[in-house]
Scaffold this active site. Structure first.
Site, PDB file in Angstrom:
ATOM      1  N   ASP A  89     -12.342   3.736   5.177  1.00  0.00           N
ATOM      2  CA  ASP A  89     -11.748   3.507   6.384  1.00  0.00           C
ATOM      3  C   ASP A  89     -12.284   4.450   7.664  1.00  0.00           C
ATOM      4  O   ASP A  89     -13.004   3.915   8.400  1.00  0.00           O
ATOM      5  CB  ASP A  89     -10.164   3.744   6.223  1.00  0.00           C
ATOM      6  CG  ASP A  89      -9.222   3.748   7.518  1.00  0.00           C
ATOM      7  OD1 ASP A  89     -10.021   3.256   8.660  1.00  0.00           O
ATOM      8  OD2 ASP A  89      -8.199   4.032   7.505  1.00  0.00           O
ATOM      9  N   GLU A 140      -3.378  -5.069   7.294  1.00  0.00           N
ATOM     10  CA  GLU A 140      -2.210  -4.330   7.426  1.00  0.00           C
ATOM     11  C   GLU A 140      -1.451  -4.579   8.827  1.00  0.00           C
ATOM     12  O   GLU A 140      -1.066  -3.517   9.352  1.00  0.00           O
ATOM     13  CB  GLU A 140      -2.253  -2.831   6.781  1.00  0.00           C
ATOM     14  CG  GLU A 140      -3.307  -2.163   7.647  1.00  0.00           C
ATOM     15  CD  GLU A 140      -3.681  -0.676   7.233  1.00  0.00           C
ATOM     16  OE1 GLU A 140      -3.607  -0.474   6.056  1.00  0.00           O
ATOM     17  OE2 GLU A 140      -3.955   0.060   8.206  1.00  0.00           O
ATOM     18  N   LYS A 147       0.828  -1.314  -0.216  1.00  0.00           N
ATOM     19  CA  LYS A 147       0.074   0.113  -0.100  1.00  0.00           C
ATOM     20  C   LYS A 147       0.852   1.167   0.054  1.00  0.00           C
ATOM     21  O   LYS A 147       1.876   1.184   0.784  1.00  0.00           O
ATOM     22  CB  LYS A 147      -0.858  -0.097   1.116  1.00  0.00           C
ATOM     23  CG  LYS A 147      -1.821   1.393   1.197  1.00  0.00           C
ATOM     24  CD  LYS A 147      -2.739   0.990   2.209  1.00  0.00           C
ATOM     25  CE  LYS A 147      -2.490   1.315   3.711  1.00  0.00           C
ATOM     26  NZ  LYS A 147      -3.751   1.500   4.691  1.00  0.00           N
ATOM     27  N   LYS A 149     -10.955  -1.665  12.220  1.00  0.00           N
ATOM     28  CA  LYS A 149      -9.986  -1.155  13.253  1.00  0.00           C
ATOM     29  C   LYS A 149     -10.549  -1.351  14.523  1.00  0.00           C
ATOM     30  O   LYS A 149     -11.461  -0.854  14.838  1.00  0.00           O
ATOM     31  CB  LYS A 149      -9.383   0.149  12.973  1.00  0.00           C
ATOM     32  CG  LYS A 149      -8.630   0.113  11.617  1.00  0.00           C
ATOM     33  CD  LYS A 149      -8.103   1.542  11.475  1.00  0.00           C
ATOM     34  CE  LYS A 149      -7.205   1.824  10.287  1.00  0.00           C
ATOM     35  NZ  LYS A 149      -6.928   3.235   9.647  1.00  0.00           N
TER      36      LYS A 149
END
Length: 372
Positions: A248, A326, A166, A272
């Site tokens: 996100d 990630e 990314k 997240k």
């Protein structure tokens, strides 16, 4: 007699990064962790972590505010309460404290870690049970230098550490960013996928131009190109282009995920635990995404091994992460504060074993890096 929560300590820990990490809103050379140590009356300690990016550059919580708000407002709501009543304690925090998702995530992680240790179970078992013991991990190329990023990508491929990359863009002119990304994708060819994260840096008209060029260059995923508040614009971009959009900052929790899906969004959501208020909140968002046909991506706020382990236990319970994860935060840091680092290899990371998080603090390293 059931154990109760006896004390909660928060520590600010400053760890340098292996290189400057450039995002659209800031450049990081150091990551500040908020480490939570929750002690129960039976002697069991639970660990948690609250971490954000660049002080107040990413969101409304800073490391200093996370620590202060836990110490002043959240910890007093938990001390003296039954240690094993994790769901009830999480509801108690929500009832009395607005926002502060990162602080709540650190506390929920500590509660789950302690409960797992008490029961002799990994945290994933408390969240429904692990379906995977190895999770894919991409690497972010964020030096800002094209040649250096290409060299870094090939090094990670040869090490079999990462095969998806990314790029953080948005701080420069659109044409410059596109040239940078296109050159890296051309160099890597079919050996690796390349995605970009704009971190809300563009307006919609700029995004239309930039995404068209990125799509033509073979980029596979576009993360949060416009403001988190522009749900309608994000839906329009998702419908306009073949390359998928990754939401996100626009989706913190299940309610956000439902609203965006109901508006017609297609693509993927970045999960997240920090923005969802903890592992359970992130998994609730995942359920909404799955019911809506939206893909999943395991996101990070560049946590150390403690926060990363908490996320891995949550992601391990999911059927799949169609866009990978990630969870490379510990690899971006020059040092660690756990006794045994997470095991990265074969383009991913192993799920930590053992009760709770499956990690233990290195007290000497903690003492060295703690802010005084």
């Amino acid at each position: 007699m059931s154990p109760v929560i006896e004390s909660i300590e928060t520590l600010l820990v400053d760890l340098p990064t292996i290189r400057p990490h450039k995002l659209s809103m800031t450049t990081m050379a150091c990551q500040t962790l908020v480490i939570v140590r929750l002690l129960d009356s039976d002697g069991v300690e639970g660990l948690g972590e609250g971490t954000t990016i660049g002080g107040l550059a990413y969101g409304p919580e800073s490391p200093e505010s996370i620590k202060r708000n836990i110490d002043t407002y959240l910890a007093p709501l938990l001390i003296g309460q039954p240690a094993g009543a994790v769901a009830d304690l999480r509801a108690r925090l929500d009832r009395h404290v607005r926002g502060n998702a990162i602080a709540k995530s650190a506390l929920e992680t500590a509660l789950l870690d302690a409960q797992g240790k008490r029961l002799g179970l990994p945290m994933a078992e408390l969240l429904g049970g692990a379906r995977h013991d190895h999770l894919p991990v991409l690497w972010t190329l964020a030096s800002g230098d094209t040649a250096r990023d290409i060299d870094e990508a090939f090094q990670r491929l040869e090490q079999r550490r990462h095969c998806d990359f990314k790029l953080k863009i948005g701080a420069n002119a659109v044409d410059d960013d596109v040239r940078h990304v296109a050159a890296i994708k051309a160099a890597l060819g079919e050996r690796a996928s390349v995605r970009v994260d704009i971190n809300q840096a563009w307006d919609e008209s700029t995004a239309v131009r930039g995404i068209a060029a990125l799509q033509a260059a073979g980029i596979e995923l576009i993360e949060q190109p416009i403001s988190a508040r522009e749900h309608a614009g994000l839906v329009r971009l998702a419908k306009r282009f073949e390359v998928p959009m990754l939401a996100d900052e626009a989706v913190a929790d299940a309610r956000d995920g439902f609203a965006l899906a109901a508006a017609g969004f297609s693509g993927a959501y970045a999960l997240k635990i920090a923005k969802a208020g903890g592992p359970r909140g992130a998994l609730a968002l995942a359920e909404v995404a799955q019911a809506s046909g939206i893909g999943l991506y395991g996101g990070t706020l560049l946590e150390s091994s403690i926060g990363t382990a908490a996320s891995l236990h949550a992601w391990a319970t999911l059927p799949e992460l169609g866009w990978g994860s990630e969870m490379f935060g510990p690899l971006l840091l020059k040092d660690d504060i756990v006794a045994e680092p997470l095991a990265y290899g074969e383009f991913g990371v192993e799920l930590p074993q053992g009760p709770g998080l499956g990690v233990t603090l290195d007290e000497d390293k903690l003492a060295h890096y703690v802010r005084r």
